[in-house]
Design an enzyme around this catalytic site. Sequence first.
Site, PDB file in Angstrom:
ATOM      1  N   HIS A 155      39.409 -38.525 -78.498  1.00  0.00           N
ATOM      2  CA  HIS A 155      39.591 -37.057 -78.533  1.00  0.00           C
ATOM      3  C   HIS A 155      38.274 -36.337 -78.246  1.00  0.00           C
ATOM      4  O   HIS A 155      38.059 -35.225 -78.713  1.00  0.00           O
ATOM      5  CB  HIS A 155      40.142 -36.593 -79.886  1.00  0.00           C
ATOM      6  N   SER A 276      20.266 -26.582 -57.443  1.00  0.00           N
ATOM      7  CA  SER A 276      20.863 -25.246 -57.415  1.00  0.00           C
ATOM      8  C   SER A 276      20.001 -24.349 -56.547  1.00  0.00           C
ATOM      9  O   SER A 276      18.774 -24.454 -56.561  1.00  0.00           O
ATOM     10  CB  SER A 276      20.937 -24.694 -58.840  1.00  0.00           C
ATOM     11  N   LYS A 282      17.981 -27.277 -62.185  1.00  0.00           N
ATOM     12  CA  LYS A 282      19.274 -27.963 -62.148  1.00  0.00           C
ATOM     13  C   LYS A 282      19.291 -29.235 -61.311  1.00  0.00           C
ATOM     14  O   LYS A 282      18.659 -29.321 -60.274  1.00  0.00           O
ATOM     15  CB  LYS A 282      20.356 -27.028 -61.584  1.00  0.00           C
ATOM     16  N   GLU A 289      31.980 -34.319 -59.001  1.00  0.00           N
ATOM     17  CA  GLU A 289      32.944 -33.216 -59.132  1.00  0.00           C
ATOM     18  C   GLU A 289      33.903 -33.212 -57.946  1.00  0.00           C
ATOM     19  O   GLU A 289      35.096 -32.939 -58.080  1.00  0.00           O
ATOM     20  CB  GLU A 289      32.199 -31.883 -59.241  1.00  0.00           C
TER      21      GLU A 289
END
Length: 463
Positions: A155, A276, A282, A289
């Site tokens: 979970h 980024s 970043k 993704e």
Amino acid sequence: MRMWGGRFTDDSDPAFMAFTSSLSFDKRLYPYDIKCSSAWVRGLSKAGVITQEEQASILEALERVKSEMDEGVFEFVETDEDIHTAVERRVRELVGDLGGKMRTGRSRNDQIATDLRLYVMDECLDVIGRILKLIEAILEVSRSNIDVIIPGHTHLQQAQPVRLAHLLLAFGFMLKRDSMRFEEARRSADVLPLGAGAFAGTSIPVDRDYIAQVLGFSSVSDNSADAVSDRDFVLDTLFAVSVTMVHLSRLAEQIILWCSDEFGLLELDDAWSTGSSLMPQKKNPDGMELVRGKTGRAIGSLVSLLVCLKSLPLAYNRDLQEDKEPLFDALETLKSSLVVMEGTVSTMKFNQSRAAEILDAPFITATDLAEFLVSKGLDFPQAHRIAGEVVSFCVSRNKGLRDISIDELKNFSNLFDETVAGWLDPRGAVERKVVKGACNRDECLMQIQKLESFVQERLKRLC
Ligand code: ARG
């Protein structure tokens, strides 16, 4: 070149031609289409429908078309409706009317089914090879991080300590099943439809077993109407693609989580991550993704073909032309995702000191506390309740399980003694998982060995 004429007086409307044409996407099947025509021509010659000399000239013309296409110099013309038309038109330019003889007893319906099956059989092997490479990469990371222990989750809540390699190997076993699913999809494609004609078979006595042998199929279809309309092998392939993509998306998500600042467990290699344009600090897992995002697209391909096939009457219907784009797209998507996943996994670096830091989680061995009591003879429900009370006590004192004294523990049960410390140690807890398939060191090494021999056996068999 139109493949019909007598019945028609007018030409097709250009918009209609553009709408029905499949050349833009089925031209990639040309090696299979030419192979299929060559086998058919040999079958016709064996059946005495064409002479040896005629066979030789058509085969030579087909070879020539193949090299023109290989070299990219083949000139397609506007009236080439699909790859079959284009090849036949060019053969007829090269050998005259004789070229038309290769169409004897054959329809584009059994032809496209044959081309597509040959294509799928090759693609399945290609995909299997890429999956095996990814499994190898996972095995390598598992070996080099064999002693890293981290908190495992259920979970997405910290649950029990686990060996990192154990989690990585879970993906290895998913991929093992995926590669077997592609072996199955390949078997489902491995049946020759050629000879089915439009759907009823043909009066030309072609030896289909001979053609199957020439093309490398293991068997011939039993029913000609089924042969031209059966796309189960495409569904099987799309299902195999979808499940593999689902597995890749889960691995991608795991990697995305692990390289978040909050986990901080993993750093991706520069070559497989992005920065980024605005935030200089970043380092983003864009590749992962995209794998996650593309999974929906692959599943969409499976669903679109299922819907296309639903309620189709026998035998061939042009709807079946809609099988190709989803199939090609899904396979390309999967193959590129496998490449990116393999590149990412084989270069990513785990931060072992961060792993040790997050392993020091306050209640990660609460289950082991209960199991300690079980080892002292208590039944599990009671042991679970007592361990829960200890956790609650710790929470109220803002402490972890390893921060309280043995005397404090004895207030909950007099079964507690000094040896409980060993049970509360996360590393000890992992090694104490003794059952087959668990996360202790020996079991993980065994899993690595099992996957490694699977990969080696498949590589030997498939190459
Ligand atoms: N392009 C078609 C397909 O992909 C094959 C041609 C069959 N055409 C026909 N009108 N029967 O399924």
